[in-house]
Design a protein around this motif. Structure first.
Motif, PDB file in Angstrom:
ATOM      1  N   SER A 373       0.851  -1.187   0.000  1.00 36.15           N
ATOM      2  CA  SER A 373       0.000   0.000   0.000  1.00 36.15           C
ATOM      3  C   SER A 373       0.891   1.242   0.000  1.00 36.15           C
ATOM      4  N   PRO A 374       0.696   2.183  -0.930  1.00 40.25           N
ATOM      5  CA  PRO A 374       1.559   3.375  -0.961  1.00 40.25           C
ATOM      6  C   PRO A 374       1.475   4.197   0.317  1.00 40.25           C
ATOM      7  N   ASP A 375       0.316   4.196   0.965  1.00 36.13           N
ATOM      8  CA  ASP A 375       0.170   4.964   2.203  1.00 36.13           C
ATOM      9  C   ASP A 375       0.948   4.315   3.340  1.00 36.13           C
ATOM     10  N   LEU A 376       0.937   2.978   3.409  1.00 34.91           N
ATOM     11  CA  LEU A 376       1.720   2.297   4.436  1.00 34.91           C
ATOM     12  C   LEU A 376       3.211   2.481   4.188  1.00 34.91           C
ATOM     13  N   ILE A 377       3.613   2.427   2.917  1.00 35.72           N
ATOM     14  CA  ILE A 377       5.033   2.610   2.584  1.00 35.72           C
ATOM     15  C   ILE A 377       5.491   4.003   3.012  1.00 35.72           C
ATOM     16  N   ARG A 378       4.689   5.028   2.707  1.00 36.79           N
ATOM     17  CA  ARG A 378       5.044   6.395   3.091  1.00 36.79           C
ATOM     18  C   ARG A 378       5.056   6.543   4.615  1.00 36.79           C
ATOM     19  N   PHE A 379       4.081   5.933   5.267  1.00 40.17           N
ATOM     20  CA  PHE A 379       3.986   5.999   6.721  1.00 40.17           C
ATOM     21  C   PHE A 379       5.217   5.339   7.367  1.00 40.17           C
ATOM     22  N   MET A 380       5.637   4.196   6.836  1.00 40.23           N
ATOM     23  CA  MET A 380       6.815   3.512   7.378  1.00 40.23           C
ATOM     24  C   MET A 380       8.076   4.353   7.179  1.00 40.23           C
ATOM     25  N   ARG A 381       8.162   5.083   6.059  1.00 37.72           N
ATOM     26  CA  ARG A 381       9.310   5.975   5.861  1.00 37.72           C
ATOM     27  C   ARG A 381       9.298   7.102   6.886  1.00 37.72           C
ATOM     28  N   ASP A 382       8.114   7.632   7.177  1.00 37.23           N
ATOM     29  CA  ASP A 382       8.000   8.654   8.217  1.00 37.23           C
ATOM     30  C   ASP A 382       8.486   8.111   9.560  1.00 37.23           C
ATOM     31  N   ALA A 383       8.069   6.889   9.867  1.00 39.45           N
ATOM     32  CA  ALA A 383       8.469   6.284  11.139  1.00 39.45           C
ATOM     33  C   ALA A 383       9.976   6.049  11.193  1.00 39.45           C
ATOM     34  N   ASP A 384      10.563   5.562  10.096  1.00 39.04           N
ATOM     35  CA  ASP A 384      12.005   5.316  10.061  1.00 39.04           C
ATOM     36  C   ASP A 384      12.779   6.624  10.238  1.00 39.04           C
ATOM     37  N   ARG A 385      12.310   7.682   9.580  1.00 34.55           N
ATOM     38  CA  ARG A 385      12.975   8.978   9.725  1.00 34.55           C
ATOM     39  C   ARG A 385      12.860   9.494  11.161  1.00 34.55           C
ATOM     40  N   ALA A 386      11.692   9.308  11.762  1.00 34.98           N
ATOM     41  CA  ALA A 386      11.491   9.750  13.146  1.00 34.98           C
ATOM     42  C   ALA A 386      12.413   8.992  14.100  1.00 34.98           C
ATOM     43  N   LEU A 387      12.556   7.682  13.892  1.00 35.92           N
ATOM     44  CA  LEU A 387      13.404   6.880  14.770  1.00 35.92           C
ATOM     45  C   LEU A 387      14.869   7.295  14.661  1.00 35.92           C
ATOM     46  N   ARG A 388      15.294   7.685  13.445  1.00 32.29           N
ATOM     47  CA  ARG A 388      16.677   8.145  13.290  1.00 32.29           C
ATOM     48  C   ARG A 388      16.933   9.440  14.044  1.00 32.29           C
ATOM     49  N   ASN A 389      15.898  10.236  14.228  1.00 32.39           N
ATOM     50  CA  ASN A 389      16.058  11.544  14.865  1.00 32.39           C
ATOM     51  C   ASN A 389      15.768  11.535  16.360  1.00 32.39           C
TER      52      ASN A 389
END
Length: 566
Positions: A373-389
């Motif tokens: 799902s494109p929305d889940l993929i985008r959401f997971m990228r948001d989460a990965d970026r948040a975890l890095r920060n």
């Protein structure tokens, strides 16, 4: 000298712990706001409904000659481009619209007019013949001539001439639903109501053979008010690769991205059969029909049904309560969630709280149930970026806890060892030293004083130990991890530094927001009529006795969050 060593040690080790745990501390990733959370929540359940048929329209040379003759009699001196041979063109009926899943087992709601062209064999044949005749006229005669006939409402005469002797060949019918992750599945038409213009409610119930699908919650359209904000989601043809203008430079993957348009309810009306209908100013285009209109909570309150091309700000929605009646007749339960929704909702709630680690785990679980799902993929990228920060102590809480315990233990042991050394040096046994120290911490009022003797005033450190109520640890923002000692009763909390002992510079925090007082040894938090409220463990409070570990929000979840430690 030894006392100074004890003091230095007691300060040095906690400072070292803060320094170690602060390594890698970065800015905190913003939380999802309400509209972002709602958009992420509803989009996976929106689908594209493909309901069309194709065929070859085969017409005769005699019919073509009659059209040519009639055009000449009407003042158009034109001749057909091809007079002989096999006369055939491609034709089609129907198209695509939008829809949304209402049950995890594959029940879908859409507009009746989306599936009408192929749900009735006679209607489908009529549309194929008419569209084929138009294609043949465009193929044979100048477009300018046909436009003139169309504006004068004379084109139907020539269409009827061509269809009279025509036939259809190689008819193919497509009935499929394209899920938001790109999976295509044939649908079965379970229930149908004709379009509004035919005195129906313009609703259809479809069924695909799938399980654990994303679903939308259905709201109560009877509770909708004038000027209520809404959002319409769907797949307009003008924003897809099928559009003649922009389709050439859009990727095929972008067709999975549903369009999310805001608007308001502009009028509450009824049709000629006294059935409710909503008027709205939201953008609804060809292809949007059948898509959901949701409220701020993400619940469906209407279905996109109709709009006039000459009136951009006037569109119409079918109230969702009418669709509930059709679902009930099909024994489809309303607002039932499957395994995907449970995992996905948990991820959304965690991200809204700023707990990106939990959000990422729940997203992985949801992705296994509904992959790509494109929305889940985008959401997971948001989460990965948040975890890095995120700072180290938030991404590795267990390790942080163990480090804190070890350093605290070492600190206590060193202090005890140095204290024992000091006691030996001054000639006091440890037990006597402890007794004397405890006596010094007794409040002066509890001691007896001889007549005329002035009670001894406690030292600064003694007063602090007596009045300390607990501490706050800031959990978010630039000050995350900072500890604030509650050094006495009547501590005011707010945005204004001239009147508050604890200051939080956040626009959602009031000038005087709250106060901490001590009653019978317990800590009482009092909200001072703040604008955005005070919350303890997600519950809005006027006053509340605090317990160790309580989480407090000053101004709401997106403002200031602190943890109380007794």
């Amino acid at each position: 000298m030894v006392a100074r060593q004890v003091l230095r040690t007691s300060i040095l080790l906690p400072s070292l712990a803060v320094a170690v745990l602060s390594v890698g501390c970065r800015r905190e990733e913003p939380r999802l706001d309400d509209v972002q959370k709602m958009a992420y929540g509803v989009k996976p359940a929106v689908v594209r409904v493909n309901a069309y048929s194709t065929a070859q329209f085969i017409y005769s040379a005699d019919s073509l000659q009659q059209v040519e003759k009639l055009l000449g009699q009407s003042g158009f001196a034109v001749t057909a481009r091809v007079a002989g041979g096999r006369l055939a063109v491609e034709t089609g009926a129907g198209g695509s619209g939008s829809g949304f899943i209402v049950d995890p087992s594959g029940y879908i709601l859409t507009s009746g007019h989306v599936v009408t062209p192929i749900s009735d064999g006679a209607v489908m044949k009529r549309e194929l013949l008419r569209n084929g005749a138009i294609a043949a006229l465009v193929d044979q005669f100048p477009v300018d001539t046909l436009r003139t006939l169309y504006r004068g409402e004379l084109l139907d005469r020539y269409i009827n001439l061509l269809t009279a002797g025509a036939r259809l060949d190689q008819v193919q019918i497509v009935r499929e639903v394209e899920l938001s992750n790109g999976v295509r599945a044939p649908y079965e038409l379970r229930s149908f109501s004709p379009p509004l213009g035919e005195r129906g409610t313009d609703i259809a119930v479809l069924k695909v053979k799938r399980s654990n699908l994303p679903t939308l919650q259905l709201g109560d359209s009877d509770a909708v008010h004038l000027q209520e904000p809404i959002w319409v989601i769907g797949y307009p043809a003008v924003a897809s690769t099928t559009d003649e203008v922009i389709g050439g430079w859009l990727s095929r993957e972008s067709d999975l991205e549903a369009t999310f348009n805001p608007g308001t309810i502009t009028s509450l009306k009824r049709d000629v059969s006294n059935t409710p209908v909503f008027q709205t100013n939201v953008a609804i285009y060809r292809g949007n029909s059948g898509g959901p209109a949701v409220d701020r909570a993400g619940k469906v309150i209407g279905i996109s049904t109709w709009g006039h091309t000459a009136a951009e700000q006037i569109k119409f929605l079918v109230p969702i309560n009418l669709a509930k009646t059709l679902l009930q007749k099909q024994n489809v339960p309303v607002n039932v969630e499957g395994a995907f929704n449970e995992a996905y909702r948990a991820a959304l709630d965690a991200a809204w709280d700023g707990n990106w680690a939990s959000a990422r785990k729940d997203l992985a679980r949801a992705d296994r149930l509904f992959p790509n799902s494109p929305d889940l993929i985008r959401f997971m990228r948001d989460a990965d970026r948040a975890l890095r920060n995120l700072p180290f102590w938030q991404t590795h809480p267990r390790t942080t806890s163990w480090v804190a315990v070890i350093l605290s233990t070492v600190t206590v042991l060193l202090i005890l060892g140095l204290s024992r050394r000091q006691n030996l040096l001054v000639g006091f046994p440890v037990a006597d030293s402890a007794r004397i120290a405890s006596e010094r911490l007794v409040a002066p009022s509890s001691r007896s004083a001889s007549a005329g003797e002035r009670p001894e005033r406690p030292s600064f450190s003694e007063r602090s130990l007596q009045s300390l109520l607990g501490r706050f640890t800031i959990l978010n923002g630039d000050r995350a991890g900072e500890r604030l000692g509650l050094g006495g009763s009547g501590i005011r909390i707010g945005r204004e530094s001239t009147m508050c002992e604890i200051v939080f510079e956040n626009p959602k925090v009031s000038r005087l927001h709250a106060e901490v007082v001590s009653i019978d040894g317990r800590v009482l938090l009092i909200d001072r009529n703040s604008s955005n409220g005070t919350f303890v463990n997600d519950q809005k409070i006027d006053r509340r006795f605090l317990n160790d570990g309580d989480i407090i929000y000053f101004g709401g979840r997106n403002a200031i969050a602190v943890a109380f430690h007794a």
